[in-house]
Design a protein around this motif. Structure first.
Motif, PDB file in Angstrom:
ATOM      1  N   GLU A  52       0.791  17.275 -36.193  1.00 61.56           N
ATOM      2  CA  GLU A  52       0.182  17.881 -37.376  1.00 61.56           C
ATOM      3  C   GLU A  52       1.230  18.693 -38.132  1.00 61.56           C
ATOM      4  OE1 GLU A  52      -2.916  17.209 -38.206  1.00 61.56           O
ATOM      5  OE2 GLU A  52      -3.260  16.084 -36.365  1.00 61.56           O
ATOM      6  N   VAL A  53       0.985  18.937 -39.415  1.00 61.04           N
ATOM      7  CA  VAL A  53       1.863  19.799 -40.209  1.00 61.04           C
ATOM      8  C   VAL A  53       1.884  21.180 -39.561  1.00 61.04           C
ATOM      9  CG1 VAL A  53       2.168  20.925 -42.446  1.00 61.04           C
ATOM     10  CG2 VAL A  53       1.458  18.532 -42.346  1.00 61.04           C
ATOM     11  N   GLY A  54       3.078  21.714 -39.354  1.00 58.40           N
ATOM     12  CA  GLY A  54       3.227  23.043 -38.763  1.00 58.40           C
ATOM     13  C   GLY A  54       3.283  23.056 -37.250  1.00 58.40           C
ATOM     14  N   GLN A  55       3.104  21.904 -36.624  1.00 58.66           N
ATOM     15  CA  GLN A  55       3.127  21.842 -35.162  1.00 58.66           C
ATOM     16  C   GLN A  55       4.551  22.011 -34.648  1.00 58.66           C
ATOM     17  OE1 GLN A  55       1.044  18.522 -33.464  1.00 58.66           O
ATOM     18  NE2 GLN A  55       2.086  18.708 -31.501  1.00 58.66           N
ATOM     19  N   THR A  56       4.713  22.817 -33.601  1.00 56.31           N
ATOM     20  CA  THR A  56       6.014  23.023 -32.973  1.00 56.31           C
ATOM     21  C   THR A  56       6.350  21.821 -32.108  1.00 56.31           C
ATOM     22  OG1 THR A  56       5.705  25.419 -32.964  1.00 56.31           O
ATOM     23  CG2 THR A  56       7.329  24.521 -31.412  1.00 56.31           C
ATOM     24  N   ILE A  57       7.562  21.289 -32.285  1.00 61.87           N
ATOM     25  CA  ILE A  57       7.999  20.160 -31.452  1.00 61.87           C
ATOM     26  C   ILE A  57       9.134  20.560 -30.515  1.00 61.87           C
ATOM     27  CG2 ILE A  57       7.279  18.441 -33.157  1.00 61.87           C
ATOM     28  CD1 ILE A  57      10.481  18.068 -33.469  1.00 61.87           C
ATOM     29  N   GLY A  58       9.677  21.753 -30.708  1.00 66.15           N
ATOM     30  CA  GLY A  58      10.755  22.231 -29.858  1.00 66.15           C
ATOM     31  C   GLY A  58      11.234  23.590 -30.333  1.00 66.15           C
ATOM     32  N   ILE A  59      12.285  24.095 -29.661  1.00 65.23           N
ATOM     33  CA  ILE A  59      12.879  25.370 -30.049  1.00 65.23           C
ATOM     34  C   ILE A  59      14.395  25.243 -30.019  1.00 65.23           C
ATOM     35  CG2 ILE A  59      10.985  26.928 -29.406  1.00 65.23           C
ATOM     36  CD1 ILE A  59      12.291  27.334 -26.709  1.00 65.23           C
ATOM     37  N   VAL A  60      15.045  26.046 -30.849  1.00 66.36           N
ATOM     38  CA  VAL A  60      16.498  26.151 -30.826  1.00 66.36           C
ATOM     39  C   VAL A  60      16.830  27.583 -30.438  1.00 66.36           C
ATOM     40  CG1 VAL A  60      18.609  26.104 -32.204  1.00 66.36           C
ATOM     41  CG2 VAL A  60      16.900  24.327 -32.516  1.00 66.36           C
ATOM     42  N   GLU A  61      17.715  27.715 -29.446  1.00 64.27           N
ATOM     43  CA  GLU A  61      18.096  29.031 -28.942  1.00 64.27           C
ATOM     44  C   GLU A  61      19.540  29.317 -29.306  1.00 64.27           C
ATOM     45  OE1 GLU A  61      20.193  31.549 -26.133  1.00 64.27           O
ATOM     46  OE2 GLU A  61      20.024  29.457 -25.559  1.00 64.27           O
ATOM     47  N   ILE A  62      19.760  30.480 -29.877  1.00 65.22           N
ATOM     48  CA  ILE A  62      21.108  30.944 -30.159  1.00 65.22           C
ATOM     49  C   ILE A  62      21.159  32.433 -29.828  1.00 65.22           C
ATOM     50  CG2 ILE A  62      20.605  31.246 -32.611  1.00 65.22           C
ATOM     51  CD1 ILE A  62      23.588  30.644 -33.141  1.00 65.22           C
ATOM     52  N   MET A  63      22.040  32.789 -28.938  1.00 63.91           N
ATOM     53  CA  MET A  63      22.229  34.183 -28.511  1.00 63.91           C
ATOM     54  C   MET A  63      20.901  34.830 -28.102  1.00 63.91           C
ATOM     55  SD  MET A  63      25.147  35.271 -31.284  1.00 63.91           S
ATOM     56  CE  MET A  63      25.138  36.959 -30.755  1.00 63.91           C
ATOM     57  N   LYS A  64      20.141  34.134 -27.287  1.00 61.32           N
ATOM     58  CA  LYS A  64      18.854  34.605 -26.748  1.00 61.32           C
ATOM     59  C   LYS A  64      17.771  34.790 -27.802  1.00 61.32           C
ATOM     60  CE  LYS A  64      20.485  34.606 -22.640  1.00 61.32           C
ATOM     61  NZ  LYS A  64      20.301  33.370 -21.924  1.00 61.32           N
ATOM     62  N   GLN A  65      17.991  34.260 -29.003  1.00 55.12           N
ATOM     63  CA  GLN A  65      16.962  34.250 -30.045  1.00 55.12           C
ATOM     64  C   GLN A  65      16.405  32.831 -30.124  1.00 55.12           C
ATOM     65  OE1 GLN A  65      15.862  36.867 -32.003  1.00 55.12           O
ATOM     66  NE2 GLN A  65      17.145  38.205 -30.760  1.00 55.12           N
ATOM     67  N   PHE A  66      15.091  32.713 -30.073  1.00 52.60           N
ATOM     68  CA  PHE A  66      14.450  31.400 -30.070  1.00 52.60           C
ATOM     69  C   PHE A  66      13.750  31.157 -31.402  1.00 52.60           C
ATOM     70  CE2 PHE A  66      14.953  32.678 -25.709  1.00 52.60           C
ATOM     71  CZ  PHE A  66      15.386  31.518 -25.097  1.00 52.60           C
ATOM     72  N   THR A  67      14.043  30.016 -32.020  1.00 48.82           N
ATOM     73  CA  THR A  67      13.432  29.636 -33.286  1.00 48.82           C
ATOM     74  C   THR A  67      12.622  28.368 -33.075  1.00 48.82           C
ATOM     75  OG1 THR A  67      15.274  30.586 -34.529  1.00 48.82           O
ATOM     76  CG2 THR A  67      13.899  28.972 -35.682  1.00 48.82           C
ATOM     77  N   GLU A  68      11.335  28.425 -33.405  1.00 49.34           N
ATOM     78  CA  GLU A  68      10.490  27.245 -33.274  1.00 49.34           C
ATOM     79  C   GLU A  68      10.882  26.215 -34.333  1.00 49.34           C
ATOM     80  OE1 GLU A  68       6.368  28.290 -33.462  1.00 49.34           O
ATOM     81  OE2 GLU A  68       6.383  29.147 -31.446  1.00 49.34           O
TER      82      GLU A  68
END
Length: 79
Positions: A31-47
């Protein structure tokens, strides 16, 4: 076919944590807006969220792969 790209550099994860199920699998309806994964950089997680609805065709990167801004993460067949 729509592509989902990384907005930033880091490590891509398909799961929210060790031993947890993936956010999405190939063949899933997305669906639109559904999280498919995360990217981590310096212990910060971005959906990483889909901006289209459709079927998740494939992931271009694997669990734990490094990604850069603009790298394709996944492809979704709209509809």
């Amino acid at each position: 076919m729509a592509t989902i790209v990384s907005p930033l550099p880091g490590v891509f994860y398909r799961k929210p944590g060790p031993g947890k199920p993936p956010f999405a699998n190939e063949g899933d309806t997305i669906e639109v807006g559904q999280t498919i994964g995360i990217v981590e950089i310096m212990k910060q997680f971005t959906e990483i969220q889909s901006d289209v609805a459709g079927t998740l065709e494939f992931f271009e990167v694997n669990e734990g792969d490094m990604v850069n801004p603009g790298d394709t993460i996944a492809a979704i067949r709209e509809g």
